[in-house]
Design a protein around this motif. Sequence first.
Motif, short mmCIF file in Angstrom:
data_model
loop_
_atom_site.label_atom_id
_atom_site.label_comp_id
_atom_site.label_asym_id
_atom_site.label_seq_id
_atom_site.Cartn_x
_atom_site.Cartn_y
_atom_site.Cartn_z
N CYS A 144 -1.98 -6.38 -4.70
CA CYS A 144 -2.07 -5.45 -3.57
C CYS A 144 -1.80 -4.03 -4.02
O CYS A 144 -2.46 -3.09 -3.60
N ALA A 145 -0.79 -3.90 -4.90
CA ALA A 145 -0.45 -2.56 -5.39
C ALA A 145 -1.59 -1.96 -6.18
O ALA A 145 -1.88 -0.77 -6.10
N ASP A 185 -4.89 -0.81 -4.01
CA ASP A 185 -4.95 0.47 -3.29
C ASP A 185 -5.16 1.65 -4.24
O ASP A 185 -5.36 2.77 -3.80
N ARG A 200 5.36 1.80 -0.13
CA ARG A 200 5.17 0.37 -0.39
C ARG A 200 6.30 -0.45 0.22
O ARG A 200 6.08 -1.54 0.76
N THR A 211 0.00 0.24 4.34
CA THR A 211 -1.15 0.12 3.44
C THR A 211 -2.12 1.26 3.69
O THR A 211 -2.11 1.88 4.75
N THR A 267 -5.96 2.84 4.17
CA THR A 267 -7.24 2.43 4.74
C THR A 267 -8.26 2.35 3.61
O THR A 267 -8.03 2.84 2.50
N ARG A 293 -8.36 4.49 0.13
CA ARG A 293 -8.44 3.86 -1.19
C ARG A 293 -9.58 4.45 -2.01
O ARG A 293 -9.44 4.70 -3.21
#
Length: 216
Positions: A24-25, A28, A125, A130, A132, A136
Amino acid sequence: MNRILRFITAGALLAIVSVALIGCASADGLTRFLLVAGQNVETADSLDDVDTADVSDDLVDELAFVISGEVMLLEEGTELTPAEKIAEIRRLRNEIRLTHEAIVASRETVRSSFQNLREDVATFRASGATLTEEQRARVIELTDEVKQINAALRDSIGNCYQRMHALRGRYNLQNVDEILAAHHDVLDILTARQAHLARIQVIFAELDLMVAVPEA
């Protein structure tokens, strides 16, 4: 046996969760951006400084004295007289000094802004927020731009100090055009560096807005 199985299962779940979090990190783009931005900060810190001895007025004063004691026949169509060239060199030296001082200050600002950005990303984080899809995509664009800026800054390393240092012992009438050209070149390099560092600050500010966590 059951205890061992539970331990293995718990370990596997932890690994899956860790991979997911890392994924996930990375997804983005912020992790990669911070890596590239950190390299940029290191490059900015390694930029060669202009030696103050090479931009002092003493060398130009000596050159002006030599010129004033000689009779010079100017070719028809000459754009600048030797005296005017000396005046232009003085102006450029002052601009070089001022631009160099601005770059030194900008490097400090960039370093501080980067540290703040890292902390803000960590807070972002930790909050579970998060980016959008549009954000990103923007992070990817800015990462590429920072890489290009870093490459440009690296390519300029050594050019300023070496170009000015090479003029030592050569301040005479025969070399006045070369001296003038060198000052123009060094100022161009420094001006470009300052523009790059200013752009980095703008990029960091834009990223900071993206990861800003609203106060409760």
